[in-house]
Design a protein around this motif. Structure first.
Motif, PDB file in Angstrom:
ATOM      1  N   VAL A 161      88.242  91.895  58.950  1.00  0.00           N
ATOM      2  CA  VAL A 161      89.658  91.556  58.754  1.00  0.00           C
ATOM      3  C   VAL A 161      89.872  90.717  57.503  1.00  0.00           C
ATOM      4  CG1 VAL A 161      90.281  91.723  61.186  1.00  0.00           C
ATOM      5  CG2 VAL A 161      89.396  89.560  60.296  1.00  0.00           C
ATOM      6  N   ASN A 162      88.898  90.667  56.611  1.00  0.00           N
ATOM      7  CA  ASN A 162      89.019  89.827  55.423  1.00  0.00           C
ATOM      8  C   ASN A 162      90.136  90.286  54.490  1.00  0.00           C
ATOM      9  OD1 ASN A 162      87.002  91.954  55.331  1.00  0.00           O
ATOM     10  ND2 ASN A 162      86.704  91.420  53.186  1.00  0.00           N
ATOM     11  N   GLN A 163      90.539  91.551  54.572  1.00  0.00           N
ATOM     12  CA  GLN A 163      91.641  92.052  53.748  1.00  0.00           C
ATOM     13  C   GLN A 163      92.971  92.084  54.506  1.00  0.00           C
ATOM     14  OE1 GLN A 163      91.141  92.746  50.498  1.00  0.00           O
ATOM     15  NE2 GLN A 163      88.993  92.162  50.783  1.00  0.00           N
ATOM     16  N   ILE A 199      84.945  86.217  59.393  1.00  0.00           N
ATOM     17  CA  ILE A 199      86.109  87.054  59.066  1.00  0.00           C
ATOM     18  C   ILE A 199      85.668  88.343  58.386  1.00  0.00           C
ATOM     19  CG2 ILE A 199      88.083  87.217  57.495  1.00  0.00           C
ATOM     20  CD1 ILE A 199      88.753  84.334  58.200  1.00  0.00           C
ATOM     21  N   LYS A 200      84.732  88.215  57.445  1.00  0.00           N
ATOM     22  CA  LYS A 200      84.258  89.413  56.741  1.00  0.00           C
ATOM     23  C   LYS A 200      83.490  90.330  57.686  1.00  0.00           C
ATOM     24  CE  LYS A 200      81.860  90.932  52.581  1.00  0.00           C
ATOM     25  NZ  LYS A 200      81.171  90.528  51.335  1.00  0.00           N
ATOM     26  N   ASN A 219      97.981  87.583  60.436  1.00  0.00           N
ATOM     27  CA  ASN A 219      97.792  86.541  61.439  1.00  0.00           C
ATOM     28  C   ASN A 219      98.973  86.546  62.413  1.00  0.00           C
ATOM     29  OD1 ASN A 219      97.828  83.767  62.667  1.00  0.00           O
ATOM     30  ND2 ASN A 219      96.045  83.533  61.342  1.00  0.00           N
ATOM     31  N   LYS A 276      84.622  82.175  57.000  1.00  0.00           N
ATOM     32  CA  LYS A 276      84.808  83.296  56.072  1.00  0.00           C
ATOM     33  C   LYS A 276      83.776  84.392  56.315  1.00  0.00           C
ATOM     34  CE  LYS A 276      87.219  80.895  52.367  1.00  0.00           C
ATOM     35  NZ  LYS A 276      87.313  80.646  50.932  1.00  0.00           N
ATOM     36  N   GLU A 335      88.903  83.060  64.788  1.00  0.00           N
ATOM     37  CA  GLU A 335      89.190  81.622  64.736  1.00  0.00           C
ATOM     38  C   GLU A 335      88.686  80.899  65.979  1.00  0.00           C
ATOM     39  OE1 GLU A 335      93.274  81.956  62.010  1.00  0.00           O
ATOM     40  OE2 GLU A 335      93.404  81.716  64.196  1.00  0.00           O
ATOM     41  N   ILE A 373      91.879  88.464  64.267  1.00  0.00           N
ATOM     42  CA  ILE A 373      91.822  87.223  63.477  1.00  0.00           C
ATOM     43  C   ILE A 373      91.813  86.006  64.397  1.00  0.00           C
ATOM     44  CG2 ILE A 373      93.109  85.788  61.841  1.00  0.00           C
ATOM     45  CD1 ILE A 373      94.127  88.442  60.597  1.00  0.00           C
ATOM     46  N   LEU A 405      94.314  89.205  56.334  1.00  0.00           N
ATOM     47  CA  LEU A 405      94.615  87.859  56.808  1.00  0.00           C
ATOM     48  C   LEU A 405      96.115  87.583  56.897  1.00  0.00           C
ATOM     49  CD1 LEU A 405      91.847  85.766  55.012  1.00  0.00           C
ATOM     50  CD2 LEU A 405      91.859  86.718  57.315  1.00  0.00           C
ATOM     51  N   GLU A 406      96.914  88.359  56.148  1.00  0.00           N
ATOM     52  CA  GLU A 406      98.374  88.171  56.246  1.00  0.00           C
ATOM     53  C   GLU A 406      98.916  88.627  57.586  1.00  0.00           C
ATOM     54  OE1 GLU A 406      97.929  92.277  54.252  1.00  0.00           O
ATOM     55  OE2 GLU A 406      96.866  90.353  54.355  1.00  0.00           O
TER      56      GLU A 406
END
Length: 451
Positions: free
Chosen positions: A70-72, A65-66, A77, A62, A136, A132, A74-75
């Motif tokens: 790209v923390n906002q 990601i922040k 992906n 997390k 990962e 993203i 994530l959809e």
């Protein structure tokens, strides 16, 4: 008996400690401690090793990601990218290949990846999805829109290295670049960013919000460099029903059966106009009824009726069961611009113009010419002439000027080598018949009686 988690949550309410399951960075069930995060070993309460490790791993993810920005998103992906065209405006034909390219690039980012396409075709989804996937895979990456980069530029103090850190970051994803206009100073900074990353071949993904051809020559060269750049050119869903292209204003245009003869005291210009229209109608009907029609070049001043006459010929041919396509040169060029990319093809409009039985090009040289646009038109005309495909063109450029064309001495438009080549093709009297409309404005004189 209360579980340890319940006891700790009760203490939370008393202000001792905070364990909120809704905010827990790792909130999945654990078979070892039943999600209590603690276990009893030898009558002592100790942390659950499985939960602690998983929680730390998830917390690290997390944080990355922040940090990547790209923390906002994530959809977006890559696993959620639809390749059947059911989401957005993308033509599904090549989506599977584009998704595989994005996945492969995210495994080992090297060189540049330029994503181009109209609004709503999935550029941001692919760009953010790559970022993203890299997070990962523990690959350092930063995702920013061009506006966020401008904010970094404008908010950086002289001693702050934020911008320098950004342009030199190992992997950068830039979204929504192309349509913006900034001050000269900001443009210089953005150019410095691209120059720095280009010369050092730093991995970069660029999602363009405009057509590559609308960018300056320097950017075009960088974004299409075959030694560095891979491209994804997303296309809008194609229209399956092809129109013949005749404008609605001319859908009922006809070749008249008779003319209103000028009266005895008519001016000489009216008589000349009458003669030119009479000859134009004769040649047009002859062309429509020809068993082996070649090319027809209709020329005259603005308002002389060139487009109307072309559409009337087209309508007559349609009534005879022929396949025609009517399009202005400026519209054809714009359609090809929209389709531009490194992928094969120039769009269905251009392919239709190449292969249709009868092509009608309206207002040749009526657009803002460039060497690129002249080359595009020239290649189209060469293909149709070499393949003996009937073509009707109209233009405000008189035929005598085309026959006498010489580079830099008798300029028509952009004055490129392709302009000269187009004129050479149109000057072939064995193939091209010409119709001259003398009237300066037939709309006003209204000499044609529409039947």
């Amino acid at each position: 008996m209360e579980s340890l988690k319940e006891i700790l949550n009760n203490r939370k309410q008393q202000g001792v400690v905070s364990v909120d399951s809704n905010k827990d960075p790792y909130n999945e069930d654990c078979n070892i401690c039943n999600s209590a995060r603690w276990v009893i070993v030898n009558n002592e309460t100790v942390p659950c090793n499985v939960c602690q490790n998983n929680s730390q791993d998830d917390l690290d993810l997390k944080i990355r990601i922040k940090y990547a920005g790209v923390n906002q998103l994530l959809e977006y992906n890559l696993n959620n990218f639809k390749i059947d065209g059911s989401v957005g405006k993308s033509e599904p034909k090549n989506l599977r290949n584009f998704l595989n390219l994005a996945k492969d690039y995210s495994k080992n980012p090297m060189g540049w990846l330029v994503i181009n396409g109209p609004t709503g075709t999935g550029k941001t989804h692919l760009a953010a999805g790559i970022a993203i996937r890299c997070v990962e895979n523990s690959t350092p990456v930063i995702y920013k829109s061009i506006q966020e980069i401008v904010d970094v530029i404008t908010n950086t103090n002289p001693e702050d290295e934020s911008f320098n850190d950004l342009i030199d970051f190992p992997f950068l994803v830039i979204d929504d670049y192309g349509n913006q206009t900034y001050s000269d100073w900001i443009e210089e900074k953005i150019d410095h960013l691209f120059t720095h990353r280009y010369t050092r071949k730093l991995p970069t993904v660029i999602a363009l919000s405009s057509n590559i051809l609308d960018l300056d020559d320097r950017s075009q060269m960088r974004f299409t460099d075959p030694k560095l750049v891979q491209s994804i050119n997303l296309e809008s869903k194609q229209i399956t029903i092809f129109s013949n292209g005749i404008p609605k204003a001319f859908e009922k245009a006809k070749l008249t059966k008779e003319l209103k003869k000028p009266i005895k005291n008519s001016s000489q210009s009216d008589k000349v106009t009458y003669d030119s229209i009479e000859m134009a109608l004769f040649k047009s009907k002859e062309y429509v009824n020809s068993k082996n029609p070649n090319w027809l070049y209709i020329h005259g001043e603005t308002g002389s009726g060139k487009s109307y006459l072309s559409a009337a010929i087209a309508n007559e041919l349609i009534n005879k069961g022929n396949d025609i396509y009517f399009i202005s040169s400026s519209e054809l060029i714009e359609k090809v611009r929209e389709q531009f990319g490194n992928n094969p093809g120039k769009g269905w409009e251009y392919e239709k113009a190449k292969d249709v039985d009868f092509l009608f090009i309206d207002d040749l040289w009526g657009h803002n010419n460039t060497k690129w646009s002249d080359e595009l038109i020239y290649n189209l005309l060469v293909y149709r002439q070499d393949n003996l495909k009937a073509t009707v063109l109209n233009s405000s450029i008189i035929y005598d000027k085309i026959k006498a064309y010489k580079t830099k001495k008798n300029q028509i438009s952009s004055d490129t080598i392709f302009t000269e080549k187009i004129c050479s093709r149109l000057s072939n009297k064995n193939i091209v018949e010409q119709i001259s409309l003398v009237s300066s404005d037939i709309r006003k004189k209204n000499l044609i009686k529409k039947v």
